[in-house]
Design a protein around this motif. Structure first.
Motif, short mmCIF file in Angstrom:
data_model
loop_
_atom_site.label_atom_id
_atom_site.label_comp_id
_atom_site.label_asym_id
_atom_site.label_seq_id
_atom_site.Cartn_x
_atom_site.Cartn_y
_atom_site.Cartn_z
N MET A 152 29.93 -3.55 65.56
CA MET A 152 30.67 -2.43 66.15
C MET A 152 32.00 -2.36 65.41
SD MET A 152 30.93 -0.06 68.57
CE MET A 152 30.08 -0.44 70.07
N SER A 156 31.77 4.54 68.13
CA SER A 156 31.26 4.41 69.50
C SER A 156 29.88 3.76 69.55
CB SER A 156 31.20 5.79 70.17
OG SER A 156 30.34 6.63 69.44
N GLU A 157 29.33 3.42 68.38
CA GLU A 157 28.02 2.78 68.37
C GLU A 157 27.94 1.71 67.29
OE1 GLU A 157 25.21 5.71 65.90
OE2 GLU A 157 26.08 6.62 67.69
N GLU A 158 27.03 0.78 67.52
CA GLU A 158 26.82 -0.30 66.55
C GLU A 158 26.07 0.23 65.32
OE1 GLU A 158 26.66 -4.44 68.93
OE2 GLU A 158 24.82 -3.25 68.97
#
Length: 127
Positions: free
Chosen positions: A95, A100-102
């Motif tokens: 991350m 906002s996302e891996e």
């Protein structure tokens, strides 16, 4: 020497050429030698896609902090939280700041042009 299973080799694209062509980025040459040495005892390169992610963090942190910090995050996660895919390949997620996302990345252990160990970090779908 490569055996003749597939015939005589007519061309080879070396790691050195890939770095010169900016297909790969040598993290040591980019000022991350100390960070790399904490996690791996051999040279580390990242693909241009991964380098773009590292460079993209400059907007969030500022140039030098971003390169070191994001590089640190990527290398740390490649050693700590990974799924082994084969004897020389691991998948891992990271991350990144401002995201906002891996992102799923892949680390591959291999041999460089001189026959020495090396590491390459790439996107999960890259080879």
């Amino acid at each position: 020497m490569i055996d003749n299973t597939f015939g005589t080799m007519i061309s080879a694209y070396t790691r050195k050429q890939a770095i010169e062509d900016e297909v790969l980025f040598d993290l040591d040459a980019e000022g991350m030698g100390d960070v790399c040495a904490k996690y791996y005892a051999c040279p580390i390169a990242v693909t241009s896609s991964v380098w773009g992610i590292i460079e993209g963090a400059k907007e969030f942190f500022g140039k030098y902090t971003a390169i070191s910090f994001v590089g640190y995050l990527i290398l740390r996660e490649s050693k700590v939280a990974f799924k082994r895919v084969s004897h020389n390949t691991r998948l891992f997620q990271v991350m990144l700041p401002g995201s906002s996302e891996e992102i799923t990345l892949k680390v591959v252990a291999g041999i460089d042009d001189g026959g020495n160990s090396c590491i390459t970090v790439m996107m999960k779908d890259e080879d």
